[in-house]
Structures are given as C-alpha cells and as structure tokens.
Design an enzyme around this catalytic site. Sequence first.
Site, mmCIF file in Angstrom:
data_model
loop_
_atom_site.group_PDB
_atom_site.id
_atom_site.type_symbol
_atom_site.label_atom_id
_atom_site.label_comp_id
_atom_site.label_asym_id
_atom_site.label_seq_id
_atom_site.Cartn_x
_atom_site.Cartn_y
_atom_site.Cartn_z
ATOM 1 N N TYR A 56 0.852 -1.200 0.000
ATOM 2 C CA TYR A 56 0.000 0.000 0.000
ATOM 3 C C TYR A 56 0.872 1.228 0.000
ATOM 4 O O TYR A 56 1.785 1.333 0.807
ATOM 5 C CB TYR A 56 -0.922 0.012 1.232
ATOM 6 C CG TYR A 56 -2.368 -0.001 0.783
ATOM 7 C CD1 TYR A 56 -2.917 1.134 0.188
ATOM 8 C CD2 TYR A 56 -3.144 -1.139 0.888
ATOM 9 C CE1 TYR A 56 -4.221 1.118 -0.281
ATOM 10 C CE2 TYR A 56 -4.442 -1.154 0.421
ATOM 11 C CZ TYR A 56 -4.980 -0.020 -0.168
ATOM 12 O OH TYR A 56 -6.249 -0.039 -0.640
ATOM 13 N N GLU A 58 -0.243 4.865 -0.546
ATOM 14 C CA GLU A 58 -0.955 6.134 -0.732
ATOM 15 C C GLU A 58 0.016 7.298 -0.578
ATOM 16 O O GLU A 58 0.838 7.327 0.335
ATOM 17 C CB GLU A 58 -2.101 6.256 0.275
ATOM 18 C CG GLU A 58 -3.280 5.385 -0.117
ATOM 19 C CD GLU A 58 -4.473 5.544 0.819
ATOM 20 O OE1 GLU A 58 -4.377 6.281 1.810
ATOM 21 O OE2 GLU A 58 -5.508 4.915 0.532
ATOM 22 N N ASP A 202 -5.980 14.154 -25.042
ATOM 23 C CA ASP A 202 -6.153 12.763 -24.618
ATOM 24 C C ASP A 202 -5.574 11.888 -25.729
ATOM 25 O O ASP A 202 -6.226 11.621 -26.741
ATOM 26 C CB ASP A 202 -7.634 12.470 -24.389
ATOM 27 C CG ASP A 202 -7.867 11.048 -23.892
ATOM 28 O OD1 ASP A 202 -6.918 10.241 -23.913
ATOM 29 O OD2 ASP A 202 -9.011 10.744 -23.483
ATOM 30 N N THR A 228 -3.689 6.602 -21.755
ATOM 31 C CA THR A 228 -3.594 5.251 -21.222
ATOM 32 C C THR A 228 -2.179 4.757 -21.523
ATOM 33 O O THR A 228 -1.453 5.340 -22.327
ATOM 34 C CB THR A 228 -4.593 4.292 -21.905
ATOM 35 O OG1 THR A 228 -4.320 4.282 -23.308
ATOM 36 C CG2 THR A 228 -6.025 4.714 -21.662
ATOM 37 N N LYS A 231 -2.291 0.988 -24.901
ATOM 38 C CA LYS A 231 -2.690 0.915 -26.313
ATOM 39 C C LYS A 231 -1.414 0.915 -27.158
ATOM 40 O O LYS A 231 -0.608 0.001 -27.001
ATOM 41 C CB LYS A 231 -3.685 2.033 -26.616
ATOM 42 C CG LYS A 231 -4.973 1.869 -25.755
ATOM 43 C CD LYS A 231 -6.024 2.930 -25.985
ATOM 44 C CE LYS A 231 -7.206 2.722 -25.034
ATOM 45 N NZ LYS A 231 -8.220 3.797 -25.151
ATOM 46 N N ARG A 237 -2.228 -2.230 -18.400
ATOM 47 C CA ARG A 237 -3.433 -1.405 -18.346
ATOM 48 C C ARG A 237 -3.285 -0.376 -17.238
ATOM 49 O O ARG A 237 -3.206 -0.724 -16.065
ATOM 50 C CB ARG A 237 -4.670 -2.266 -18.086
ATOM 51 C CG ARG A 237 -4.833 -3.439 -19.050
ATOM 52 C CD ARG A 237 -6.234 -3.991 -19.036
ATOM 53 N NE ARG A 237 -7.095 -3.112 -19.783
ATOM 54 C CZ ARG A 237 -7.183 -3.098 -21.120
ATOM 55 N NH1 ARG A 237 -6.491 -3.944 -21.848
ATOM 56 N NH2 ARG A 237 -7.984 -2.262 -21.721
HETATM 57 C C1 LIG Z 1 -9.161 4.192 -24.289
HETATM 58 C C2 LIG Z 1 -9.441 5.622 -24.081
HETATM 59 C C3 LIG Z 1 -9.760 6.139 -22.825
HETATM 60 C C4 LIG Z 1 -10.134 5.278 -21.637
HETATM 61 O O1 LIG Z 1 -9.271 4.386 -21.207
HETATM 62 P P1 LIG Z 1 -9.739 3.202 -20.226
HETATM 63 O O2 LIG Z 1 -8.433 2.716 -19.756
HETATM 64 O O3 LIG Z 1 -10.489 2.247 -21.093
HETATM 65 O O4 LIG Z 1 -10.582 3.788 -19.157
HETATM 66 C C5 LIG Z 1 -9.887 7.509 -22.691
HETATM 67 N N1 LIG Z 1 -9.723 8.318 -23.722
HETATM 68 C C6 LIG Z 1 -9.437 7.864 -24.962
HETATM 69 C C7 LIG Z 1 -9.272 8.819 -26.082
HETATM 70 C C8 LIG Z 1 -9.306 6.498 -25.182
HETATM 71 O O5 LIG Z 1 -9.050 6.066 -26.415
#
Ligand SMILES: *Cc1c(COP(=O)(O)O)cnc(C)c1O
Length: 422
Positions: A56, A58, A202, A228, A231, A237
Amino acid sequence: MTARRHPALSATDPELASFVAAEETLQAQTLRLIPSENYVSAAVLEASGTVLQNKYSEGYPGRRYYEGQQNIDRVESLAIERAKGLFGVDHANVQPYSGSPANLAVYLAFARPGDTVMGMALPMGGHLTHGWGVSATGSWFRGVQYGVSAETGRIDYDAVRELALAERPKIIFCGGTALPRTIDFEAFGSIAKEAGSILVADVAHIAGLIAGGAHPSPAGHVDVISTTTHKTLRGPRGAMLMCREEHAKAIDKAVFPGLQGGPHNQTTAGIAVALHEAAQPAFVTYAHAVVANAKALAASLLERGFDLVSGGTDNHLILLDLTSRGVPGKVAAKALDRAGIVVNYNTVPFDPRKPFDPSGIRIGTPSLTSRGLSVEHMPVVAEWIARAVDAAAASDERTLSAVRGEVSELMAAFPAPGLPLS
Ligand SMILES: *Cc1c(COP(=O)(O)O)cnc(C)c1O
C-alpha cells in the site's frame, strides 16, 4: 502449456488456468485488429505480476502515508522520470488506474460540477469521458460537443473555434478513439488560449506513435496530456497525466487524494518497463511501421472498394463504413471474429444506425505490427477482410472458416510477444 508457464496457478486453480491458456491460444492464432489493443512484452508481463502488488503506497514518492516504501518510491520515481523524458514534459503522474479515471481527475482539478466542458462527440470519434451524456462527465458537467465535417470526415477547426468562443468551456478535450487523422495540437492550443480554456490532449490511442515520433507531440501546445499506457504505448493497463509545472499540484491532488487510494505498484512497474522499451530505437521503428502498415492496409481496402471515413488514415487506425457493402457493422464484426479476425463494430460520423448496431467497424495495426507483420502482408489482410465481410452478407460460413484457417497459418509464423510459442 500453462502448467509450464504458470505452474502455481495451474496447481491451485486449474479451472482459471485453463481460461488463461485458452486466451493465450486465441491471442496467438487470431489476427487482432482492435486498434486500442496490443501485445505487451514478456518483460512488461513479468513486471506487472510482481510482489510490488503487496504494498500500500498512498501518496507520492517521498511523501507517503505508509512505511516500507524504500523500493516502491524508486519504482514510481523511475516511471515518472522516464515519462518526463519520453514525452518532454515537466511533470508526470503515473498513478491513474486507467484512462477514464485519469480524465475524471482532470475534471476534478480544473472544473466544478455544472461547468461547461467541451470534447468531441462520441459518435464522431470522441471518448465517453469527454463530456458525453451517459458518462458522469456529461451528467455532472455541461458537455458541449464538436464533430467532424460531413464532407471531409476531418475535424473542422473553424467550427471548433466558433463553438469554443461561444461556450467558453472550462476544459477542452482533443483526441479520441476513432480518429484516423493527425490531430493539430497547435490549432487546438490557439483555440483554447483564445477561449480561456484548459486544453487536454487525450492521446490514449496514439501515445506510442508520439513516443516513437510517428505523430506530432502535444507537449508545449496543451495544458495536460492524458494517456492510457496499454494501447500503442504497449504497457500494462493503466494511465498517466502529464503537464507543465504550474498544473502539477492540481493534477497530483486530484488523482490522490481526490479520486483514488493506493496506487497499483505492480502496474507502475510495468509502465516503467514499457516507457524504457518505448525509448529504444526499436520502438521508433515500431511506431513508424504501425503507421506504414495502416496506410498500406487502407490502400488495399480502398482498392477493394471499401469506404473509409476521411478516405484513409494518418495513424494506426481505419474506420470502415460498411453501408455500401450491405452489412451492418455488428454482423460484419461477428463474422470476422468467426474468421479469426478480431475487430470492433463502431459508429461512423453521422451514422443513421444506433450505437449498439452501427454502420462501421474499426480496425488498426498496433497488434499485428508487434508480431512483425509488414506492408507486404497488408494486401492479404485486406483480402481476408473483404472475403469475410462479403461472406457475412451472404451467410457463407464455409468462406469464414476457410479464412480462419489461412489466418491462423500466417499468424503461426509470427509469434506474439509475451505469448508461448505454439
Ligand atoms: C481508451 C481511451 C480512454 C479510456 O481508457 P480506459 O483505460 O479504457 O478507461 C480515454 N480516452 C481515450 C481517447 C481512449 O481512447
């Protein structure tokens, strides 16, 4: 196979172990074209499954609420330094549990419930968390949404500017989940400046392309970069928020204690490894190969008469409008799955059909590129897609199973990172 790879799991819980083994086989044998998915390396897998899990933590490195953080602090600091170096930013927070909570932290940092926020509409290619109605971000905040031009399938920056100046949103999001074209962060930057808005890039989908120099970077043009890690960046993840020093405190406070408790230290370790991998010359090659493969696949699909939203791609993903093919997206996606080609059905801009039964499918090249497929394989990938989509229209299961055989034969020659050799 799994007994050898996961001996303790197989002994303790053979039922669960059998599911994992089946998933390993599925990921090995199929052509995975979901653009948000990838294969992590064996090193990332190992880091994500360590005893760091047991701690943990935090707080942040050097400022924790629990003792015994000697090693955890080093892990998290390493991940932070690598993120800063790779993306050229002042500050990085590597604790968000995933992309959606990372974006929620941005709202918490810069807006109050009821404030106006602006993002791309979900059916146009935006993400749920950019203020779309069914998301908390669209019900706790007043979401105003931009889209793409009906003629070009691309963002109309004059329309974005007009909306931003009319609405003066607290936050503007750029980026999305089904955008096949380069995002002009500089243009968004000047719009946000004029509107007095916090600008968030994003880059969840394209972070790996940015790291590898295959897409322009938002650094220097935006207030916050949200991404994220799982990807195109090819990590575990998770997610990261990056920003200039002036926003560092607000971002950190929003993630913890604003939104989350203890960070997932084993994931932080996996992120650190992925960032290290992404800083190597081989990753530059990878990122450019992802784009080259997508462009080659788009060209082959166009030759076969498919309609591509915006007419092609600049990045890792392609959005196919199957209307002219006479097959709804979901029917096509399910047929492709039976043919060993894994995609997702997706709305296309101005889709006359419903989101749960839309007109398109979304495909991408991050996973196949991780397995070493290159541009010379894209004509056959396009041929398989065409045969399977047409077989879906004709309810021709024999063709689907023939394609499945051809797919698994080719994939057997391209072992997947992190998976056992078959
Ligand atoms: C995949 C994605 C997210 C969310 O990611 P999660 O890990 O699935 O919550 C947010 N914004 C964009 C543009 C994404 O492609």
